[in-house]
Design a protein around this motif. Structure first.
Motif, PDB file in Angstrom:
ATOM      1  N   TYR A 136      -1.035  -0.608   3.331  1.00 26.96           N
ATOM      2  CA  TYR A 136      -0.372   0.280   2.362  1.00 26.96           C
ATOM      3  C   TYR A 136       1.150   0.245   2.423  1.00 26.96           C
ATOM      4  CZ  TYR A 136      -5.051   2.478   2.444  1.00 26.96           C
ATOM      5  OH  TYR A 136      -6.400   2.722   2.406  1.00 26.96           O
TER       6      TYR A 136
ATOM      7  N   PRO B 213       3.831  -1.662   1.506  1.00 29.12           N
ATOM      8  CA  PRO B 213       4.681  -1.822   0.328  1.00 29.12           C
ATOM      9  C   PRO B 213       4.576  -0.654  -0.651  1.00 29.12           C
ATOM     10  CG  PRO B 213       3.605  -3.890   0.861  1.00 29.12           C
ATOM     11  CD  PRO B 213       2.975  -2.849   1.736  1.00 29.12           C
ATOM     12  N   PHE B 214       3.391  -0.077  -0.810  1.00 32.21           N
ATOM     13  CA  PHE B 214       3.232   1.090  -1.683  1.00 32.21           C
ATOM     14  C   PHE B 214       4.102   2.244  -1.199  1.00 32.21           C
ATOM     15  CE2 PHE B 214       1.294   5.153  -2.750  1.00 32.21           C
ATOM     16  CZ  PHE B 214       0.980   5.031  -4.089  1.00 32.21           C
TER      17      PHE B 214
ATOM     18  N   TYR C 129      -2.133  -4.545  -9.054  1.00 33.13           N
ATOM     19  CA  TYR C 129      -0.772  -4.776  -9.545  1.00 33.13           C
ATOM     20  C   TYR C 129      -0.682  -6.105 -10.291  1.00 33.13           C
ATOM     21  CZ  TYR C 129      -0.111  -1.022  -6.242  1.00 33.13           C
ATOM     22  OH  TYR C 129      -0.238   0.183  -5.579  1.00 33.13           O
TER      23      TYR C 129
ATOM     24  N   CYS D  94       6.978  -6.127  -9.288  1.00 30.07           N
ATOM     25  CA  CYS D  94       6.560  -4.750  -9.525  1.00 30.07           C
ATOM     26  C   CYS D  94       7.804  -3.875  -9.543  1.00 30.07           C
ATOM     27  CB  CYS D  94       5.607  -4.262  -8.437  1.00 30.07           C
ATOM     28  SG  CYS D  94       3.902  -4.788  -8.650  1.00 30.07           S
TER      29      CYS D  94
ATOM     30  N   ALA E  57       7.505   1.778  -2.219  1.00 31.12           N
ATOM     31  CA  ALA E  57       7.701   2.050  -3.642  1.00 31.12           C
ATOM     32  C   ALA E  57       7.942   3.525  -3.914  1.00 31.12           C
ATOM     33  CB  ALA E  57       6.494   1.557  -4.438  1.00 31.12           C
TER      34      ALA E  57
ATOM     35  N   VAL F  51      -4.845  -3.355  -3.038  1.00 34.28           N
ATOM     36  CA  VAL F  51      -3.668  -2.572  -2.661  1.00 34.28           C
ATOM     37  C   VAL F  51      -2.405  -3.421  -2.494  1.00 34.28           C
ATOM     38  CG1 VAL F  51      -5.055  -0.772  -1.589  1.00 34.28           C
ATOM     39  CG2 VAL F  51      -4.229  -2.688  -0.197  1.00 34.28           C
ATOM     40  N   SER F  52      -1.308  -2.719  -2.252  1.00 32.27           N
ATOM     41  CA  SER F  52       0.019  -3.333  -2.240  1.00 32.27           C
ATOM     42  C   SER F  52       0.164  -4.429  -1.194  1.00 32.27           C
ATOM     43  CB  SER F  52       1.075  -2.252  -2.012  1.00 32.27           C
ATOM     44  OG  SER F  52       0.872  -1.584  -0.772  1.00 32.27           O
TER      45      SER F  52
ATOM     46  N   TYR G 237      -1.483  -7.519  -2.439  1.00 31.20           N
ATOM     47  CA  TYR G 237      -0.604  -8.089  -3.472  1.00 31.20           C
ATOM     48  C   TYR G 237       0.575  -8.819  -2.841  1.00 31.20           C
ATOM     49  CZ  TYR G 237       2.820  -8.052  -7.322  1.00 31.20           C
ATOM     50  OH  TYR G 237       3.754  -8.403  -8.268  1.00 31.20           O
ATOM     51  N   ALA G 238       1.228  -8.163  -1.890  1.00 31.30           N
ATOM     52  CA  ALA G 238       2.441  -8.723  -1.284  1.00 31.30           C
ATOM     53  C   ALA G 238       2.149 -10.014  -0.529  1.00 31.30           C
ATOM     54  CB  ALA G 238       3.081  -7.693  -0.352  1.00 31.30           C
TER      55      ALA G 238
ATOM     56  N   MET H  72       7.307  -5.763  -3.108  1.00 36.96           N
ATOM     57  CA  MET H  72       6.285  -6.042  -4.125  1.00 36.96           C
ATOM     58  C   MET H  72       6.946  -6.794  -5.284  1.00 36.96           C
ATOM     59  SD  MET H  72       4.265  -2.375  -4.178  1.00 36.96           S
ATOM     60  CE  MET H  72       2.989  -2.935  -5.303  1.00 36.96           C
TER      61      MET H  72
END
Length: 327
Positions: free
Chosen positions: A205, A207-208, A317, A55, A211, A277-278, A281-282, A52
């Protein structure tokens, strides 16, 4: 001369930027944004999440600075997610309701420095579980009712620390009603609930989970998160959560589920939240890094599509970036 008479010319209203602004149907504002943030133990720590870009996980001292910056940009709310150390994890999630736990300390510290910002807390066991699942595990099964009892303790503990809203993301049956009752019994009738009502068992989900280091250690989450192929079931979940006391309902993910956002919007008049969601974003970040897309334009178009579909609020994000663009 035209081949036929054109009485209606929609392009008349697209002719200038002023005209286009006057007839714009959907407007994205900073008030629509909720900024998800990651907190970790330690001091003076800022760790970029590899999957990410831009982030970070922050230690509490640096997170406070990040939250102040977000608030100064006009962002009214954050969603708080903890990176829990392995020594604090157990199958019963006892650390989740520790009054001196990472989340509880973070809530208190942020409220002391930025009291006006709305703090939304995650209610789920996966950050606290050695198995990475959202509930108590026995013989490979995720227990529902036993988990809900722990979630209620977690929600009360977060409210005691100063959370404005709790957001159960676990997808256990009946948890909204039990949490609402527990909050009310402890005098927290003013603390709201954002229900992750239509949360799908999505591949977005990844990448989340990087994290928070919370990927499931066995199997998947399909026995409690929704089947990606289902839409009518989303309305069933929303209906149940509203009946149990949810103040807002959420659709997660957002981009591949715009049709679900629209259906939920048509079903209810309470606020609808979308989680950008991640993985969404990614993908944008990766394509932008390759030079294949214009990141700023794509971000605004993507979030506007979520508003257009019917969401009132968006967890994203990109919140700080968008706030700067809108400013």
């Amino acid at each position: 001369m035209p081949l036929y008479n054109l009485t209606n010319r929609p392009r008349r209203l697209r002719r200038t930027s002023a005209l286009r602004a006057m007839v714009q149907e959907t407007q994205l504002t900073v008030n629509d944004l909720i900024y998800p943030v990651f907190v970790m133990e330690g001091e003076n720590l800022k760790q970029e999440i590899v999957s990410m870009p831009d982030c970070y996980r922050y230690s509490l001292d640096l997170l406070i600075k990040e939250v102040k910056e977000a608030y100064d940009l006009g962002i009214k709310a954050i969603a708080l997610f903890p990176l829990v150390t392995d020594d604090k994890k157990d199958n019963e999630g006892t650390e989740s309701y520790n009054p001196n736990g990472l989340v509880q300390r973070t809530i208190k510290a942020i409220k002391a420095e930025v009291p006006e910002i709305t703090i939304i807390t995650d209610v789920a066991l996966d950050p606290y579980s050695p198995f990475g699942h959202d509930g108590i595990v026995v013989d490979g099964e995720i227990l529902n009712d036993e988990t809900v009892a722990v979630l209620a303790k977690m929600a009360v503990s977060q409210a005691q620390a100063g959370a404005d809203m709790v957001a159960p993301s676990d997808m256990m049956d009946g948890r909204i009603g039990v949490i609402r009752e527990a909050l009310d019994e402890e005098g927290f009738t003013h603390v709201g609930i954002i229900a992750y009502s239509a949360k799908y068992a999505s591949a977005y989900y990844g990448p989340f989970r990087d994290a928070l280091e919370s990927a499931p250690k066995f199997g998947d989450k399909k026995t409690y998160q929704m089947d990606i192929a289902n839409s009518r079931e989303a309305i069933t979940e929303v209906e149940l959560d509203i009946a149990e006391g949810a103040d807002m309902v959420m659709v997660k993910p957002a981009l591949a589920y715009l049709d679900i956002i629209r259906q939920v919007r048509d079903y209810t008049n309470i606020p609808v939240v979308a989680y950008n969601v991640s993985g969404e974003y990614a993908m944008i970040k990766a394509a932008a890094e390759k030079g294949w897309i214009d990141e700023k334009k794509i971000v605004l178009e993507t979030l506007t599509s979520m508003k257009r579909a019917g969401s009132d609020l968006i967890l994203t994000y990109f919140a700080k970036q968008v706030a700067l663009m809108l400013k």
